[in-house]
Scaffold this motif. Structure first.
Motif, mmCIF file in Angstrom:
data_model
loop_
_atom_site.group_PDB
_atom_site.id
_atom_site.type_symbol
_atom_site.label_atom_id
_atom_site.label_comp_id
_atom_site.label_asym_id
_atom_site.label_seq_id
_atom_site.Cartn_x
_atom_site.Cartn_y
_atom_site.Cartn_z
ATOM 1 N N MET A 266 87.737 25.575 71.061
ATOM 2 C CA MET A 266 87.585 24.076 71.274
ATOM 3 C C MET A 266 87.402 23.746 72.566
ATOM 4 O O MET A 266 86.634 22.906 72.742
ATOM 5 C CB MET A 266 88.659 23.257 70.486
ATOM 6 N N LEU A 267 88.221 24.193 73.542
ATOM 7 C CA LEU A 267 88.068 23.775 74.933
ATOM 8 C C LEU A 267 86.931 24.240 75.512
ATOM 9 O O LEU A 267 86.204 23.616 76.216
ATOM 10 C CB LEU A 267 89.349 24.354 75.675
ATOM 11 N N THR A 268 86.582 25.598 75.003
ATOM 12 C CA THR A 268 85.357 26.470 75.782
ATOM 13 C C THR A 268 84.095 25.304 75.173
ATOM 14 O O THR A 268 83.335 25.097 75.912
ATOM 15 C CB THR A 268 85.161 27.704 75.193
ATOM 16 N N GLY A 269 83.875 25.302 73.940
ATOM 17 C CA GLY A 269 82.794 24.340 73.399
ATOM 18 C C GLY A 269 82.897 23.012 73.955
ATOM 19 O O GLY A 269 81.750 22.723 74.054
ATOM 20 N N ALA A 270 84.086 22.434 73.931
ATOM 21 C CA ALA A 270 83.789 20.958 74.534
ATOM 22 C C ALA A 270 83.151 21.102 76.088
ATOM 23 O O ALA A 270 82.525 20.097 76.331
ATOM 24 C CB ALA A 270 85.320 20.265 74.442
ATOM 25 N N ALA A 271 83.810 21.987 76.784
ATOM 26 C CA ALA A 271 83.447 22.225 77.902
ATOM 27 C C ALA A 271 82.008 22.365 78.297
ATOM 28 O O ALA A 271 81.052 21.648 78.983
ATOM 29 C CB ALA A 271 84.152 23.454 78.808
ATOM 30 N N ILE A 272 81.443 23.023 77.334
ATOM 31 C CA ILE A 272 79.703 23.647 77.372
ATOM 32 C C ILE A 272 79.174 22.269 76.950
ATOM 33 O O ILE A 272 78.023 21.751 77.475
ATOM 34 C CB ILE A 272 79.623 24.532 76.350
ATOM 35 N N ILE A 273 79.464 21.245 76.061
ATOM 36 C CA ILE A 273 79.031 20.221 75.553
ATOM 37 C C ILE A 273 78.848 19.113 76.578
ATOM 38 O O ILE A 273 77.913 18.688 76.943
ATOM 39 C CB ILE A 273 79.649 19.816 74.246
ATOM 40 N N VAL A 274 80.006 19.102 77.272
ATOM 41 C CA VAL A 274 80.124 18.064 78.299
ATOM 42 C C VAL A 274 79.249 18.365 79.417
ATOM 43 O O VAL A 274 78.312 17.495 80.225
ATOM 44 C CB VAL A 274 81.621 17.874 78.796
ATOM 45 N N GLY A 275 79.224 19.800 79.661
ATOM 46 C CA GLY A 275 78.599 20.131 80.885
ATOM 47 C C GLY A 275 77.055 20.047 80.571
ATOM 48 O O GLY A 275 76.395 19.558 81.649
ATOM 49 N N SER A 276 76.602 20.407 79.486
ATOM 50 C CA SER A 276 75.295 20.168 79.096
ATOM 51 C C SER A 276 74.808 18.746 79.235
ATOM 52 O O SER A 276 73.757 18.339 79.717
ATOM 53 C CB SER A 276 74.951 20.759 77.721
ATOM 54 N N GLY A 277 75.777 17.604 78.748
ATOM 55 C CA GLY A 277 75.497 16.331 78.892
ATOM 56 C C GLY A 277 75.206 15.889 80.263
ATOM 57 O O GLY A 277 74.308 14.950 80.636
ATOM 58 N N LEU A 278 76.066 16.487 81.098
ATOM 59 C CA LEU A 278 76.086 16.002 82.399
ATOM 60 C C LEU A 278 74.818 16.446 83.092
ATOM 61 O O LEU A 278 74.378 15.982 84.133
ATOM 62 C CB LEU A 278 77.469 16.477 83.346
ATOM 63 N N TYR A 279 74.748 17.926 82.899
ATOM 64 C CA TYR A 279 73.340 18.195 83.554
ATOM 65 C C TYR A 279 72.168 17.569 83.069
ATOM 66 O O TYR A 279 71.362 17.266 83.865
ATOM 67 C CB TYR A 279 73.165 19.637 83.171
ATOM 68 N N ALA A 280 72.036 17.171 81.693
ATOM 69 C CA ALA A 280 70.983 16.568 81.441
ATOM 70 C C ALA A 280 70.753 14.929 82.146
ATOM 71 O O ALA A 280 69.796 14.636 82.667
ATOM 72 C CB ALA A 280 71.205 15.974 79.978
ATOM 73 N N LEU A 281 72.137 14.387 82.414
ATOM 74 C CA LEU A 281 72.147 13.229 83.226
ATOM 75 C C LEU A 281 71.719 13.302 84.682
ATOM 76 O O LEU A 281 70.746 12.632 85.274
ATOM 77 C CB LEU A 281 73.615 12.772 83.079
ATOM 78 N N TYR A 282 71.994 14.520 85.134
ATOM 79 C CA TYR A 282 71.529 14.780 86.585
ATOM 80 C C TYR A 282 70.086 15.078 86.610
ATOM 81 O O TYR A 282 69.529 14.630 87.412
ATOM 82 C CB TYR A 282 72.326 16.093 86.901
ATOM 83 N N ARG A 283 69.696 15.510 85.713
ATOM 84 C CA ARG A 283 68.097 15.673 85.737
ATOM 85 C C ARG A 283 67.331 14.559 85.562
ATOM 86 O O ARG A 283 66.194 14.290 85.979
ATOM 87 C CB ARG A 283 67.666 16.757 84.520
ATOM 88 N N GLU A 284 67.838 13.703 84.810
ATOM 89 C CA GLU A 284 67.413 12.303 84.291
ATOM 90 C C GLU A 284 67.148 11.421 85.764
ATOM 91 O O GLU A 284 66.375 10.813 86.265
ATOM 92 C CB GLU A 284 67.996 11.298 83.467
#
Length: 306
Positions: A266-284
């Protein structure tokens, strides 16, 4: 935007997420006393009164025929589906797991905006979307020991919520947000009432339980108000990442209230989800556009019924 304004906006966003997570904890604590249809109906009734009063005072209820606009109807249908499946998942799963899956919502909105609305999304953000949903699969764990079918309901809730949020962006600007929220509250209440019998029938509501559901409705309104304050106070691109504090609040409440200790997947999956979202924000921010991930923080796309 000054740094102090951005910090205030970030604080308001974190407080907003605390309000939504606390609402979730209250609802989950009542799952053993009444079915989720009844929870939707009772909490929705309180929310309808509170939001309706605010909308009436703001003059947002004029021209109710606007609510028949196709995008408003689609938004309302998405709200009903998102709330129903979210609460069904919340009743059976750890609160942190449900919250982790819900963090994929901005990525789902980005994907929907690209596929349905034709908005430009570069390969890097497509990669972030793919990784984010890989994180969801790790949390859900289909086909593995520990898999719970109710986890799929959380994912269905995300799809309905993405539909709601994409429709929200196509609603005419002259329709006030409070009118939309009032319509959502009424629709969710009626849907909950219709689901009471299929979900097991009406149970007597103790005064304590009624008070808790009133508190949950107030917390929803509280969270909605602080999202508005966050967006108005700080730069959206700065405050948007703080929507992910919802996961931290959910983990904390799960541990303190329900004794739920998150496991490694659960923690691993959550970290990947949050990290992906933050990277998408960075790209924007790099491309200088306010794309769907950033705009998912906007008050018009708040989790009205969740």
């Amino acid at each position: 935007m000054s740094s102090s304004a951005n910090l205030r906006g970030a604080l308001f966003m974190a407080v907003s997420m605390a309000g939504f997570a606390s609402n979730d904890a209250i609802v989950k604590s009542l799952a053993g006393q009444m079915n989720m249809g009844q929870v939707m109906a009772v909490r929705g009734l309180f929310a309808t009164v509170l939001i309706g009063l605010l909308a009436w005072r703001a003059g947002a209820l004029a021209a109710p025929k606007r609510l028949l606009h196709p995008m408003v109807l689609l938004r309302t249908a998405g709200e009903i589906g998102a709330t129903t499946f979210f609460l069904l998942a919340l009743a059976r799963l750890p609160i942190a797991n449900v919250s982790a899956v819900l963090q994929a919502l901005p990525l789902a909105v980005t994907m929907g905006a690209a596929l349905v609305l034709g908005e430009p999304v570069g390969w890097r953000r497509w990669l972030a979307i793919g990784l984010g949903f890989l994180g969801v699969l790790i949390v859900v764990r289909p086909g593995f020991e520990g898999f719970d079918a109710y986890a799929l309901l959380a994912l269905v809730s995300v799809l309905f919520a993405a539909t709601r949020d994409i429709a929200t962006r196509r609603v005419p600007a002259e329709i006030p947000s409070l009118m939309l929220s009032s319509a959502s509250a009424i629709a969710v209440t009626l849907a909950g009432a219709a689901l009471v019998t299929p979900f097991g029938g009406w149970q007597p509501v103790a005064p304590t339980s009624a008070a808790m559901l009133l508190g949950a409705a107030v917390l929803l309104l509280f969270g909605y108000q602080f999202i508005i304050m966050a967006v108005r106070e700080g730069d959206i691109a700065f405050v948007a990442p703080f929507r992910y504090t919802a996961l931290l609040w959910s983990i904390l409440l799960g541990m303190l209230v329900f004794g739920e200790i998150p496991d490694g997947p659960m923690l691993t999956g959550a970290a990947i989800i949050v990290g992906s979202g933050l990277y998408a924000l960075y790209r924007e921010r790099r491309v200088g556009r306010l794309q769907p991930v950033t705009r998912s923080t906007d008050a018009g796309m708040a989790p009205d019924g969740l």
